[in-house]
Design a protein around this motif. Structure first.
Motif, PDB file in Angstrom:
ATOM      1  N   THR A 227       0.691  -1.481   0.313  1.00  0.00           N
ATOM      2  CA  THR A 227       0.001  -0.127   0.360  1.00  0.00           C
ATOM      3  C   THR A 227       1.150   1.121   0.086  1.00  0.00           C
ATOM      4  OG1 THR A 227      -0.044   0.513   2.609  1.00  0.00           O
ATOM      5  CG2 THR A 227      -1.804  -1.022   0.903  1.00  0.00           C
ATOM      6  N   SER A 264     -11.365   3.080  -7.477  1.00  0.00           N
ATOM      7  CA  SER A 264     -11.166   2.369  -6.275  1.00  0.00           C
ATOM      8  C   SER A 264     -10.208   2.324  -5.342  1.00  0.00           C
ATOM      9  CB  SER A 264     -11.309   0.950  -6.783  1.00  0.00           C
ATOM     10  OG  SER A 264     -12.764   1.171  -7.914  1.00  0.00           O
ATOM     11  N   THR A 265      -9.967   1.829  -4.619  1.00  0.00           N
ATOM     12  CA  THR A 265      -8.364   1.856  -3.242  1.00  0.00           C
ATOM     13  C   THR A 265      -7.981   0.536  -4.038  1.00  0.00           C
ATOM     14  OG1 THR A 265      -9.849  -0.068  -1.910  1.00  0.00           O
ATOM     15  CG2 THR A 265     -10.391   2.451  -1.429  1.00  0.00           C
ATOM     16  N   GLU A 268      -9.225  -2.607  -3.254  1.00  0.00           N
ATOM     17  CA  GLU A 268     -10.413  -2.932  -4.644  1.00  0.00           C
ATOM     18  C   GLU A 268     -10.114  -3.095  -5.433  1.00  0.00           C
ATOM     19  OE1 GLU A 268     -13.721   0.060  -1.910  1.00  0.00           O
ATOM     20  OE2 GLU A 268     -12.453   0.925  -3.836  1.00  0.00           O
TER      21      GLU A 268
END
Length: 302
Positions: A227, A264-265, A268
């Motif tokens: 991330t 979207s993240t 996701e």
């Protein structure tokens, strides 16, 4: 929902597949058991994946002045892909992959042909097209200088880039700093980082060595990703009966690009991409197995 605009810059090939029960020796002629031809090339495959999953797609590539070029362009247009920026060159043939399949193994000879005529000057001439994109999707079956120019141009225009680094080569970190997201598999990441392929590292350890956001595909294991805040996560693969894994990686990249372009993240988008790529292996052929968005959404509800 407005369709996201994705520009795919990459290769366009015809895959010619010969099936045989015995691999011929040098100088030997044998009978084969089957022959098929498919639309291929990572660029064309990813363009089809994006289109089927709901994007407005522009394909940028090069083909020869031959029948194969007509096949490729017609197939992409049938999928709704904009091909007006596919350049035709007269001095090189359309790219071809000659694939011999024997005893569940294959040997592949790729003739890049016109793909190697996709050069930086042409990319720079498409500044307005790239500027109007929500995402640029790249692979490495075209000249590296072209990949480099496309990344730098998109970066200057503020357009995010997903780079699928295949075929893998070691890349300069100053270039990777300009990439929004990179999507190697395990072996490609090792090559990209300049590691010895025999070095035994876990997925997490490999990803930890890469300093920027990354999604690493793991086949049936799903995908691992880092991330923006540096946390490493794992999206488990979906259980399916695999028929043909060809094109699964291209489906994954197309799905990832579509979802990220929609806002979207990363989590996701990876979840959607894992489901899409799992569905793609349940049918024969790279592009013929690529699912529609509605198929993926239903599959994710199971």
């Amino acid at each position: 929902m407005t369709k996201p605009k994705i520009t795919v810059i990459g290769s366009m090939n015809i895959d010619m597949v010969t099936e045989t029960e015995t691999m011929p020796n040098q100088g030997e002629t044998i009978f084969g058991s089957g022959f098929s031809s498919f639309i291929g090339g990572k660029g064309a495959n990813q363009a089809v994946a994006c289109a089927r999953l709901g994007a407005q797609v522009t394909m940028v590539g090069c083909v020869g002045e031959d029948h194969f070029a007509k096949q490729l362009i017609e197939a992409l247009e049938k999928e709704g892909v904009d091909t007006q920026y596919v350049e035709t060159v007269s001095h090189r043939p359309t790219g071809v992959a000659a694939i011999t399949v024997c005893d569940n193994d294959n040997r592949i000879i790729v003739i890049p042909g016109a793909n190697h005529c996709l050069l930086p000057d042409y990319i720079l001439s498409l500044k307005e097209i790239i500027a109007g994109s929500d995402m640029v999707l790249l692979q490495q079956e075209i000249p590296f200088v072209t990949v480099e120019s496309a990344i730098k141009l998109a970066n200057e225009l503020g357009i995010p880039v997903i780079l699928n680094p295949a075929p893998a080569i070691k890349l300069p970190m100053e270039l990777l700093e300009r990439v929004h997201l990179i999507t190697p598999n395990e072996s490609e990441l090792a090559i990209l980082l300049g590691l010895d392929n025999k070095q035994e590292l876990t997925y997490e350890q490999l990803i930890e060595l890469y300093p920027h956001p990354i999604v690493m595909t793991g086949g049936s294991k799903g995908a691992f990703y880092k991330t923006p805040d540096g946390e490493i996560r794992h999206e488990l693969g979906r259980k399916v009966e695999a028929v043909d894994t060809t094109g699964a990686g291209d489906t994954f990249n197309g799905a990832l690009a579509v979802k990220l372009s929609e806002g979207s993240t990363l989590g996701e988008a990876v979840r959607f991409a894992v489901a899409a790529s799992a569905l793609s292996v349940t049918k024969l052929g790279a592009q013929s197995g690529m699912p529609l968005r509605s198929d993926v959404e239903r599959f994710m509800e199971i």
